[in-house]
Structure formats: structure tokens, C-alpha cells
Design a protein around this motif. Structure first.
Motif, short mmCIF file in Angstrom:
data_model
loop_
_atom_site.label_atom_id
_atom_site.label_comp_id
_atom_site.label_asym_id
_atom_site.label_seq_id
_atom_site.Cartn_x
_atom_site.Cartn_y
_atom_site.Cartn_z
N HIS A 1 0.86 -1.19 0.00
CA HIS A 1 0.00 0.00 0.00
C HIS A 1 0.89 1.24 0.00
O HIS A 1 1.70 1.44 0.91
CB HIS A 1 -0.89 -0.03 1.24
CG HIS A 1 -1.91 1.06 1.33
ND1 HIS A 1 -3.14 0.98 0.73
CD2 HIS A 1 -1.88 2.26 1.96
CE1 HIS A 1 -3.84 2.08 0.99
NE2 HIS A 1 -3.09 2.88 1.74
N ASP B 1 0.99 5.26 0.00
CA ASP B 1 0.21 6.45 0.33
C ASP B 1 0.81 7.70 -0.30
O ASP B 1 1.91 8.10 0.06
CB ASP B 1 0.15 6.64 1.85
CG ASP B 1 -0.76 5.63 2.51
OD1 ASP B 1 -1.93 5.54 2.11
OD2 ASP B 1 -0.31 4.93 3.44
N HIS C 1 -2.72 4.55 -3.01
CA HIS C 1 -3.78 5.36 -2.40
C HIS C 1 -3.47 6.83 -2.61
O HIS C 1 -2.58 7.39 -1.96
CB HIS C 1 -3.84 4.99 -0.91
CG HIS C 1 -4.86 5.74 -0.11
ND1 HIS C 1 -4.91 5.68 1.26
CD2 HIS C 1 -5.87 6.56 -0.48
CE1 HIS C 1 -5.91 6.44 1.70
NE2 HIS C 1 -6.49 7.00 0.67
N MET D 1 -4.07 10.45 -2.06
CA MET D 1 -4.72 11.47 -1.20
C MET D 1 -4.30 12.82 -1.77
O MET D 1 -3.52 13.57 -1.18
CB MET D 1 -4.26 11.29 0.26
CG MET D 1 -4.92 10.09 0.92
SD MET D 1 -4.05 9.57 2.40
CE MET D 1 -2.82 8.51 1.67
N ASP E 1 -8.51 1.06 5.99
CA ASP E 1 -7.19 1.69 6.14
C ASP E 1 -7.19 2.67 7.31
O ASP E 1 -7.96 3.62 7.33
CB ASP E 1 -6.89 2.43 4.82
CG ASP E 1 -5.53 3.11 4.80
OD1 ASP E 1 -4.72 2.90 5.71
OD2 ASP E 1 -5.28 3.85 3.83
ZN ZN Z 1 -3.61 4.62 2.81
#
Ligand code: ZN
Ligand code: DX5
Length: 215
Positions: A32, A34, A65, A67, A174
Motif C-alpha cells: 500500500h 500512500d 492510495h 490522497m 485503512d
Molecule cells: Zn492509505
């Protein structure tokens, strides 16, 4: 089969390649990654060049992911860098359907994410087009926060809708996932568990992966 996606945010970035190889060898299902832009969330993490370098060195399924405020603008570079699944936020500024389409056009899987204040119904109109839905169990932006139990209701609600419509998308959770909260998430319908501090924050991350898998 529940999948484990260690979040590299909690890893020692100076040892990133080695740390990721260790968790993959220990049985992690994916990694994962970020990505934070300092605008959608009040923190900056890493971007395309780091993903590209990591993906080149460590063979893995990359669960990325985003953001970031304008995900649509960055679909191509992240897919080209090695993302296998791209998650973006419904609260971001890009048009949702167009962004899902752009991800699929790059041959990548698409997921939508909801922050703690966003109701699960917000993603219902897009479920047919998604490979995954990510439920945040902390406010995005930082690792090491406390799990918000309200995420469990959202997982149950999404799982019920998934079954009702006979859909196959995965449910990922998450934030604050550890040995204590992971079983609750699984019971609520989660298929993919993201864990940062609980894995890379442990003295032995590989052992932490094996312990989580054993749960
Ligand atoms: Zn995340
Ligand atoms: C938070 C990130 C998470 C974070 C999870 O904004 O999306 O992936 O790394 O870290 P832990 O497991 O420490 O809560």
C-alpha cells in the motif's frame, strides 16, 4: 481469503526496498503506497519517482492510495510507474466517472475511497464500475492514529449492498488496523486490510506480517 496490504508510510524510507522485500517474502499480498500532496491532506509523503523505483526493484501488486486534490491529472504517470490498483477519494476535485474510466484506460484497477465523515451511500452510484472500495478508519494524512469504530458500520453497509447487487468489488479498510482491530474489520466484511504502524512499526515487520496472516 483476506488480503494484507502493508502501508509503506510507516517504513524507514532510507531502507524502503529492503523493508518491502522483507514483508513480501513474509507473505504480504500487496504493498500500500500512500501519496499525499499537502493540499487534499495536510501532509506530503511521496510520489511517482519513488513508486517507479520501488516497483522496479520489488515485484509486488501495488495498491496506490492517492490522497491528492486532482487525481485525474496524475493517473497516467502513476499507472506507468507501476500502480496495479489506483484508489482516489470521492471528496477530491476530479470528476468521479471520468477518473474511474481514465484508470481503466491505463489497464489499472480502480477504487474509490471515503473519509470518516462521508457516508457509504456516496459510492453506491459507482459500485458497478469499481474493483474496490476503501473505507478510511482514520482521517487521512498520517499513520499511527487510532482506529475509528464507525468504519465497521460502513463496511457492513457496503458489504450488504455488494451482496444485494451480486457485485464482486473488494472492500478495503485503512487506518489503525492492528491485531486487535483486524478481526473486527474482517467480521464486518473487509477483504483487504491496510496496516502501517502495526507492520513497519514493529521490531520485526516480517514477523508482524506472519502474525497478522495467522489471525
Ligand atoms: Zn492509505
Ligand atoms: C493514512 C494512510 C494510511 C496509513 C495507515 O492517511 O492512508 O494508509 O499509512 O497507517 P496506520 O496503519 O499506522 O494507521
Amino acid at each position: 481469503m483476506i488480503k494484507l496490504s502493508p502501508s509503506i508510510l510507516a517504513a524507514d524510507f532510507a531502507e524502503l526496498g529492503r523493508s518491502c522485500e522483507a514483508v513480501m517474502a513474509a507473505g504480504a499480498d500487496m504493498l500500500h503506497v500512500d501519496v499525499m500532496d499537502g493540499a487534499f491532506v495536510p501532509n506530503i509523503s511521496l510520489g511517482v519517482p519513488v513508486l517507479a523505483a520501488l516497483a522496479k526493484r520489488v515485484p509486488a501488486f501495488y495498491d496506490v492510495h492517492l490522497m491528492i486534490r486532482r487525481p485525474l491529472q496524475y493517473i497516467k504517470p502513476f499507472c506507468a510507474a507501476g500502480a496495479n490498483l489506483l484508489t482516489f477519494h470521492i471528496e477530491a476535485e476530479s470528476p468521479v466517472e471520468q477518473t474511474i474510466q481514465a484508470i481503466h484506460d491505463e489497464g489499472c484497477r480502480a477504487a474509490l475511497c471515503i473519509k470518516p465523515a462521508t457516508p457509504p451511500e456516496a459510492v453506491f452510484p459507482y459500485l458497478d464500475a469499481l474493483e474496490m472500495v476503501l473505507v478510511m478508519s482514520v482521517e487521512p494524512g498520517f499513520g499511527g492514529q487510532k482506529f475509528m469504530p464507525s468504519a465497521l458500520d460502513k463496511l457492513r453497509w457496503l458489504k450488504a449492498e455488494k451482496d444485494r447487487r451480486g457485485l464482486k468489488f473488494l472492500l478495503e479498510v485503512d487506518g489503525g488496523v492492528d491485531a486487535a482491530t483486524a478481526p473486527q474489520c474482517v467480521a464486518a466484511g473487509a477483504d483487504v486490510l491496510v496496516a502501517g504502524s502495526a507492520i513497519f512499526g514493529a521490531a520485526d515487520p516480517a514477523a508482524a506480517v506472519r502474525a497478522m496472516a495467522a489471525l
